[in-house]
Each structure stands twice: as structure tokens, then as C-alpha cells.
Motif scaffolding. Structure first.
Motif, mmCIF file in Angstrom:
data_model
loop_
_atom_site.group_PDB
_atom_site.id
_atom_site.type_symbol
_atom_site.label_atom_id
_atom_site.label_comp_id
_atom_site.label_asym_id
_atom_site.label_seq_id
_atom_site.Cartn_x
_atom_site.Cartn_y
_atom_site.Cartn_z
ATOM 1 N N ASN A 150 10.819 -42.359 -7.516
ATOM 2 C CA ASN A 150 9.575 -41.947 -6.863
ATOM 3 C C ASN A 150 9.356 -42.582 -5.490
ATOM 4 O OD1 ASN A 150 9.076 -40.376 -9.105
ATOM 5 N ND2 ASN A 150 7.741 -41.884 -10.080
ATOM 6 N N ARG A 151 10.458 -42.940 -4.826
ATOM 7 C CA ARG A 151 10.422 -43.320 -3.426
ATOM 8 C C ARG A 151 11.836 -43.164 -2.877
ATOM 9 N NH1 ARG A 151 8.797 -49.362 -2.162
ATOM 10 N NH2 ARG A 151 8.421 -48.252 -0.212
ATOM 11 N N CYS A 152 11.969 -43.289 -1.558
ATOM 12 C CA CYS A 152 13.288 -43.145 -0.942
ATOM 13 C C CYS A 152 13.247 -43.752 0.455
ATOM 14 C CB CYS A 152 13.700 -41.663 -0.850
ATOM 15 S SG CYS A 152 12.564 -40.630 0.108
ATOM 16 N N TYR A 195 14.084 -46.582 1.996
ATOM 17 C CA TYR A 195 13.395 -47.861 2.177
ATOM 18 C C TYR A 195 14.321 -48.992 1.748
ATOM 19 C CZ TYR A 195 10.202 -51.750 1.324
ATOM 20 O OH TYR A 195 9.602 -52.980 1.336
ATOM 21 N N ASN A 238 6.956 -37.259 0.095
ATOM 22 C CA ASN A 238 7.880 -38.350 0.384
ATOM 23 C C ASN A 238 9.284 -37.857 0.710
ATOM 24 O OD1 ASN A 238 6.632 -41.242 -0.200
ATOM 25 N ND2 ASN A 238 5.663 -39.758 -1.563
ATOM 26 N N TRP A 270 13.016 -38.497 -9.210
ATOM 27 C CA TRP A 270 11.580 -38.259 -9.161
ATOM 28 C C TRP A 270 11.140 -37.781 -10.541
ATOM 29 C CZ3 TRP A 270 9.210 -39.436 -4.472
ATOM 30 C CH2 TRP A 270 10.121 -39.804 -3.466
ATOM 31 N N HIS A 272 3.538 -35.559 -4.744
ATOM 32 C CA HIS A 272 4.070 -36.851 -4.305
ATOM 33 C C HIS A 272 5.535 -36.721 -3.900
ATOM 34 C CE1 HIS A 272 4.734 -41.196 -4.210
ATOM 35 N NE2 HIS A 272 5.830 -40.983 -4.917
ATOM 36 N N SER A 301 17.751 -41.079 -5.245
ATOM 37 C CA SER A 301 16.394 -41.192 -5.781
ATOM 38 C C SER A 301 16.173 -40.188 -6.904
ATOM 39 C CB SER A 301 15.350 -40.997 -4.679
ATOM 40 O OG SER A 301 15.449 -39.715 -4.089
ATOM 41 N N PHE A 335 16.524 -45.352 -6.529
ATOM 42 C CA PHE A 335 15.075 -45.335 -6.372
ATOM 43 C C PHE A 335 14.445 -44.450 -7.449
ATOM 44 C CE2 PHE A 335 16.350 -45.835 -1.804
ATOM 45 C CZ PHE A 335 15.687 -47.022 -1.533
#
Length: 476
Positions: free
Chosen positions: A433-435, A437, A266, A411, A262, A409, A431
Motif C-alpha cells: 500500500n505504498r511505493c 520510497y 499513489n 495493494w 488509495h 508493491s 511494499f
């Protein structure tokens, strides 16, 4: 780094400029050309905006939102033409479909919270008194928009400003002049009062003179640090408020407990989407030593799958950078890092990838450190450095070792640990576990050289209005 940080720096004197050309990165041709507005045209636009704003501020919030949503619908209806138009103007591949989804999400959300965000604030009741605070529009908002996400960044200020009761003047980046025309057509189609929104083609000198004149009440600028400083100098003494989103060097930290597939998927997208020309794109990655090797292997394998070429080809995943000098800056950073011992994990040439060309392939650098500019200074292109770390403490120290602070971010599978790490990071958004955005329900802001101010969420409305107190003694 080029003075404009890969965006539009409103600096320098250019009295002789009479036309502005869009030089397409696709083939170097002149894609469009527009005359610079005469000073008299600019003056008329300011006068008309002031006159229209007085009535607009008295309109119900619901009516202002209705017309803004009608403009959104008109804009969405143009998307078939907008997508290839963007490819020609700034190089983004047509396969990604433009910025329609994000534009709609942000505008509809801001419309949904407008009435509540702009409603009077009423403190605890005191017998014999009526007290409340209203949010009044600032008046005339001047938006200076960038080319890299020419619709998404502009809507962050244009639509909330109008919903809040302001008038708006837009000066779009010279690389994406046609975007301003699309906004104008959308507002005209929606029936927005004449003069309330005006798209203007302005020179740098005109932009600075307008800000310095004291005739605007707020400036929303997205661009480079140098451009932000020029805006601040021009606004000095006018008491206009400023919203400045400037540079970024956004980091990611991959902990040992992260779900690697994941994180890899990403972070590759976060680093290379839009050829890395994103203010909140991933530019440096710190990985716990326990998972460093498999992470790098997976990251490089996925990055090698990008196809560089003509953005009008639906199979192309990485188009040219907006200008050749931006690509040359990335090449210089890569060369400097390699001289200092970095390893280029991809290194394969792509068609057209040569000095002076906007076409450049993705690159992953390992064996990097913070003596290399690629790990501390903005790249704004398709290159990322990956560095192993021993623990959270080392990761946070390295993430903070930059002049910028827009997003970061983490993770990991542990939200509590991510929050604790985030508390130590100097950034506007954390963030997990996402970036890359923007959530319109959360404020968009930055620290350090990334700038100041707030966009989106209720905080965005607060930045575009001023509080006015009402304190009434009753029964006398």
C-alpha cells in the motif's frame, strides 16, 4: 534503452574531453560548463583524501556525525537556490521543492544509528579471554552519482561513508554537475577536515582509470546496467568492494480487496513523479480482473490531470525529461506497444511533445503483454502498462518476468497475504500500500540486473566498513 538507462553510464573512451556542459532540458541552452579535472588534480585529491582519512578514522563517531549534521544544515540552507537550479539542470518542477525532506530524513537517521551500528560486536563471554569485532572504515570511497535524484542518491553513500570514518571522492553526473559543488560548499562550511571530501569533475576515462588504479577501496555507483558492468570491469583485480544500484522495472499488483482510490492516487504518483525518472518508480501494474475496469478508469482520469510544461512554472506538474533521447526512447516503446496491439489511453499531444524534444506527456497503455518491451525493459519515463491478472500466482509470475529486481508493491487490505506474495517476488524491497520510497531504517538493495550491495540502515554501515577481530588470552 539508451546505454545509460537514463542515468550516467561510466563507459566509453573520451581522452579529448576537456569541458563538460549542462544542456538544460528546459530550453536546450548551456546552463553551466566546467573544466574536467587535470590528472594531476585528481592525483592530489587522492593523496589528500588518504592523509585526511587517517586522522578522521581516529575521531570519535559522535564528532564525525556532528560535522556531517553541520554539513546537512548548510545544505538545507541552500534549498531556495537548489530548487530552481535542479529545474534548469534536469527538469523537475519547482512546485515539488527539491529533495530537502528526503535528504534530511536519511542523513539524520543514519546519524542517529551510527554509534550503535559501528560499535564493537562482543560474542558470549569465555573465561580467560577478551573477544570482540570492531568495524573499521574501508578507507577511500568513490561515489559516482546519478542525475535523476542527484541529492537523495548521493547522500545514501556520502554521509554514511564519512560517519563510518572514510574519506570520499564524488564524481557527479554531467547533467547535474552543480550538485557536487553544493555538497563541497556544505562540507567546507561545516568545517570538515580539508581533503576528506572532494568533488571532482571527471571524464568517463578518468573515472575508469581511477577505479582500475587500485587507489580506491569502495565504489558506490548508481546508473545503468551497462555502466555497472563497466565499473566491474575497471575494478577487476583491485579487490575494491562495489555497491551497484542499476536498472529497475518495478511492478505493482492490485488485489481484488485493495482500497482502489488509495491505490490509484499513489500508483499514478509512483509512475509519473519526476517524469517517471525514478529507479524505483512504477513501470508496470497488474490488476485483479474483478477490479481492473474501475482501476484503469480512475488511473487514466487522474493521469490526465497532469500539466506538462516549463518546470519553473509553479503550476506545472510534469517537466521535461532530462534529455531528449530519453523521451525518444519512451516514444519508441509506446509506438512498439501500439503496433503490437496496445491501446494508448491518453494519447493526447502536449506542447513540444515531438521526436527530438524532452517534453513528453504521461501515457497509460492497456491491452499489453510481455511481448512488448514496455512491460519488461526499463522505460525510465512517464509511461506505464496496466495488465489484468486472474490471481496472485499469475501476478507473481509476471512480476518476476523481468531482468530487474529493485522494489515491488502489493495493494491489499491483508498484510499476511502481502507478506506471502512478497516471499515469492524476486526483489530487494516489498511494499504494501505504498511505493517509490526509501525508508532509511531498512536496507536499500536489489537483485538480478538491478545490481548488488547495500545502502542505508545498519547494513549500509556494514557495507562501508570491514570487520576486524580481537582475540586476547588473559592472565598469561
Amino acid at each position: 534503452m539508451p546505454a545509460d538507462g537514463g542515468r550516467d553510464a561510466e563507459s566509453g573512451k573520451d581522452h579529448a574531453v576537456t569541458t563538460i556542459r549542462i544542456i538544460s532540458p528546459v530550453d536546450g541552452s548551456v546552463y553551466a560548463e566546467r573544466p574536467v579535472a587535470a590528472d594531476s588534480e585528481l592525483d592530489r585529491a587522492v593523496v589528500r583524501a588518504r592523509a585526511a582519512q587517517a586522522d578522521w578514522a581516529r575521531a570519535p563517531v559522535a564528532e564525525r556525525v556532528r560535522l556531517c549534521l553541520a554539513a546537512l544544515d548548510a545544505l538545507l540552507a541552500m534549498n531556495v537556490e537548489i530548487v530552481p537550479e535542479l529545474a534548469w539542470q534536469m527538469g523537475r518542477p519547482v512546485r515539488y521543492g527539491g529533495e530537502k525532506r528526503g535528504v534530511e530524513e536519511r542523513i539524520r537517521y543514519m546519524g542517529s544509528i551510527a554509534e550503535a551500528s559501528l560499535a564493537p560486536v562482543v560474542p558470549a563471554e569465555i573465561a580467560g579471554f577478551r573477544r570482540y569485532v570492531k568495524r573499521e572504515p574501508l578507507g577511500l570511497v568513490f561515489v559516482v552519482a546519478p542525475w535523476n535524484y542527484p541529492y537523495l542518491t548521493a547522500v545514501n553513500s556520502i554521509f554514511p561513508a564519512l560517519m563510518a570514518g572514510n574519506a570520499v571522492l564524488l564524481k557527479h553526473a554531467s547533467q547535474t554537475l552543480l550538485v557536487g559543488e553544493r555538497f563541497q560548499a556544505a562540507f567546507d562550511d561545516a568545517g570538515l577536515p580539508a581533503g576528506l571530501f572532494s568533488n571532482l569533475v571527471l571524464s568517463h576515462d578518468q573515472t575508469e582509470r581511477l577505479i582500475a588504479s587500485g587507489r580506491v577501496d569502495h565504489v558506490a555507483f548508481t546508473g545503468s546496467v551497462a555502466g555497472g558492468r563497466a565499473i566491474e570491469r575497471a575494478a577487476a583485480g583491485t579487490f575494491a568492494s562495489l555497491g551497484l544500484e542499476l536498472g529497475g522495472k518495478d511492478p505493482a499488483y492490485v488485489r481484488a480487496d485493495a482500497k482502489l482510490d488509495h491505490a490509484i492516487e499513489n500508483l499514478v504518483d509512483g509512475a509519473f513523479y519526476n517524469s517517471g525518472q525514478s529507479c524505483c518508480g512504477i513501470e508496470r501494474i497488474y490488476v485483479h480482473r474483478e477490479v481492473y475496469k474501475p482501476f484503469v478508469e480512475g488511473f487514466v482520469d487522474l493521469a490526465r490531470q497532469y500539466r506538462v510544461g516549463d518546470p519553473l512554472d509553479p503550476d506545472v506538474t510534469l517537466g521535461p525529461m532530462a534529455q531528449a533521447r530519453f523521451a525518444d526512447h519512451v516514444r519508441e516503446q509506446i509506438a512498439e506497444a501500439r503496433r503490437k496491439g496496445a491501446r494508448a489511453e491518453i494519447g493526447s499531444a502536449v506542447a513540444g511533445d515531438r521526436p527530438g524534444s524532452p517534453y513528453i506527456g504521461p501515457e497509460v497503455l492497456t491491452n499489453v503483454d510481455h511481448q512488448m518491451s514496455v512491460m519488461r525493459e526499463e522505460s525510465f519515463g512517464p509511461v506505464v502498462g496496466i495488465m489484468p491478472v486472474h490471481d496472485d500466482e499469475e501476478a507473481v509470475a509476471l512480476m518476476n518476468d523481468s531482468a530487474y529486481g529493485l522494489t515491488a508493491s502489493v495493494w491489499t487490505r491483508d498484510a499476511d497475504e502481502a507478506a506471502a506474495i512478497g516471499d515469492g517476488i524476486e526483489t530487494g524491497t516489498v511494499f504494501m500500500n505504498r511505493c517509490d520510497y526509501l525508508d532509511p531504517a531498512l536496507v536499500w538493495t536489489g537483485v538480478k540486473d538491478t545490481g548488488r550491495g547495500a545502502a542505508l540502515s545498519r547494513f549500509g554501515f556494514e557495507a562501508l566498513t570491514r570487520p576486524k577481530s580481537y582475540h586476547f588470552r588473559l592472565g598469561t
